[in-house]
Enzyme design. Structure first.
Site, short mmCIF file in Angstrom:
data_model
loop_
_atom_site.label_atom_id
_atom_site.label_comp_id
_atom_site.label_asym_id
_atom_site.label_seq_id
_atom_site.Cartn_x
_atom_site.Cartn_y
_atom_site.Cartn_z
N TYR A 86 -0.43 18.79 59.67
CA TYR A 86 -1.84 19.07 59.39
C TYR A 86 -2.07 19.76 58.04
O TYR A 86 -3.14 20.29 57.79
CB TYR A 86 -2.44 19.93 60.51
CG TYR A 86 -2.65 19.18 61.82
CD1 TYR A 86 -1.97 17.99 62.09
CD2 TYR A 86 -3.52 19.65 62.78
CE1 TYR A 86 -2.16 17.31 63.28
CE2 TYR A 86 -3.72 18.98 63.98
CZ TYR A 86 -3.03 17.81 64.23
OH TYR A 86 -3.22 17.15 65.41
N ASP B 296 8.40 14.95 74.46
CA ASP B 296 8.07 13.90 75.44
C ASP B 296 8.46 14.35 76.85
O ASP B 296 7.71 14.13 77.82
CB ASP B 296 8.71 12.55 75.09
CG ASP B 296 10.04 12.66 74.39
OD1 ASP B 296 10.31 13.71 73.77
OD2 ASP B 296 10.84 11.72 74.46
N ASP C 80 -1.54 20.79 69.39
CA ASP C 80 -2.89 20.25 69.50
C ASP C 80 -2.98 19.38 70.76
O ASP C 80 -3.90 19.52 71.58
CB ASP C 80 -3.18 19.42 68.24
CG ASP C 80 -4.64 19.04 68.11
OD1 ASP C 80 -5.45 19.46 68.97
OD2 ASP C 80 -4.98 18.31 67.17
N LYS D 261 10.92 18.13 68.52
CA LYS D 261 11.40 16.75 68.51
C LYS D 261 12.55 16.67 67.50
O LYS D 261 12.60 15.79 66.64
CB LYS D 261 10.24 15.81 68.15
CG LYS D 261 10.52 14.33 68.30
CD LYS D 261 10.59 13.87 69.75
CE LYS D 261 11.03 12.42 69.81
NZ LYS D 261 11.19 11.93 71.20
#
Ligand code: NAI
Length: 336
Positions: free
Chosen positions: A123, A208, A232, A175
């Site tokens: 972002y 995930d 988010d 991740k």
């Protein structure tokens, strides 16, 4: 003199839920001097600016703000108000607690606080198109920036938050198996900081797997800390587990100050009808009281609010009742 706090009532249902929140705070005896300022469409109407200097000056002075939902005006030249406020005051930690109020829904025992890094990651706004042949937009690139300093301060914030609020476990969500550099750095730093907090259980989980486990076994989570984009997405997922955004408060906290808000928007479909649910902003005010080291009052207000909701007699339409904003607020105040 009370603690000075900037109050931005906001647009749409904002003024109505803000005055309800102020009434509850006053009834609970909170010692606060509100400096009322405008932003969003109200800022445009008064000053021709969605983030007026007077509002920024007020927050610079008080360093604490309570904010209703804002409508970001469409059109060139206007920044996203929330992003601008985060940048101006370097509000690096977004704190989103969610816990079950009414049992008997899909999940009965959820009590999770998600802490999202607010200033880095995907972002940061470093994006561009790549021209190939005649196509000026043949490809696009968005760059994620993760820094050691940024990772350190957010993970440390999560552990300090856990200590301060008597929480037992921090899960770092990442991740790093695929994004070995950016997410890898975040995870490495997280592991290093975790060693300093021997009393708090530390757990790491791939994003995930986290999404799945939040649905299968949400009661396993306590405090979650993660990077901007994952935070988010997961923070809204967690709100969904306890019945949606209507009861979701949020805090944006940094070195320059702190801004507490309802997560929902201006609800234009019900604005001006006197039926909006003020709970999210009242819960945001409770987070603010805790931040101001007035945790005892926050507990009292939260308990009055939750009992009123659980009883279900005097609640607003979105909670299955028929009470107005004012009647619901009166019922909360009566329980204080
Ligand atoms: P929204 O959250 O305003 O409304 C979605 C639905 O939830 C509507 O049906 C609304 O009536 C209902 N709702 C929301 N809050 C409620 C409350 N307190 N009590 C009862 N019902 C409630 O989302 P939407 O429609 O996508 O956005 C409307 C405007 O709000 C947009 O201009 C958007 O930019 C702005 N917005 C501002 C935010 C902020 O300042 N933090 C966050 C999200 C949206």
């Amino acid at each position: 003199m009370g603690t000075p706090v900037t109050l931005i009532p906001g647009d749409g249902i904002g003024p109505s839920i803000s005055s309800a929140t102020v009434r509850v705070l006053e009834a609970a005896g909170a010692d606060i001097d509100f400096d009322v300022q405008v932003a969003g469409m109200a800022g445009v109407t008064r000053y021709g600016d969605p983030i007026p200097e007077a509002t920024l000056d007020s927050i610079r002075r008080t360093r604490i703000a309570l904010k209703g939902p804002l409508e970001t005006p469409v059109g060139e030249g206007f920044r996203s108000i929330n992003v601008a406020l985060r940048k101006t005051f370097d509000l690096y930690a977004n704190v989103r607690p969610a816990h079950t109020i009414v049992k008997g829904g899909r999940y009965d025992d959820i009590d999770i606080v998600l802490i999202r890094e607010n200033t880095e990651g995907l972002y940061v706004g470093i994006e561009h198109y790549i021209k190939i042949g005649n196509d000026p937009r043949a490809a696009a690139e968005s760059i994620a920036i993760i820094t050691r300093a940024g990772s350190e301060r957010i993970v440390r914030y999560a552990f300090d938050y856990a200590m301060k609020h008597g929480r037992k476990k921090v899960t770092i969500v990442h991740k790093a198996n695929i994004l070995k550099f950016s997410q890898g750095l975040f995870l490495d730093v997280g592991r290093m900081i975790a060693r300093e907090y021997a009393n708090i259980e530390f757990n790491e989980m791939i994003v995930d797997a986290t999404a799945m486990n939040l649905v299968l076994k949400p009661e396993k989570f306590d405090v979650i800390v993660t990077t901007n984009l994952f935070g988010d997405i997961l923070s809204d997922q967690i709100s969904g587990l306890v019945g949606g955004l209507g009861l979701a408060p949020g805090g944006n906290i940094g070195l320059g100050g702190a801004i507490f808000e309802a997560v929902h928007g201006t609800a234009p479909d019900i604005a001006g009808k006197g039926v909006a649910n003020p709970s999210a902003l009242i819960l945001a005010a409770c987070m603010m009281l805790e931040y101001m080291n007035d945790g005892e009052r926050a507990v009292r207000i939260r308990s009055a609010l939750e009992t009123t909701i659980r009883e279900g007699k005097t609640v607003t339409g979105d909670l299955g009742g028929s009470a107005s904003t004012d009647q619901f607020t009166d019922a909360i105040i009566a329980r204080l």
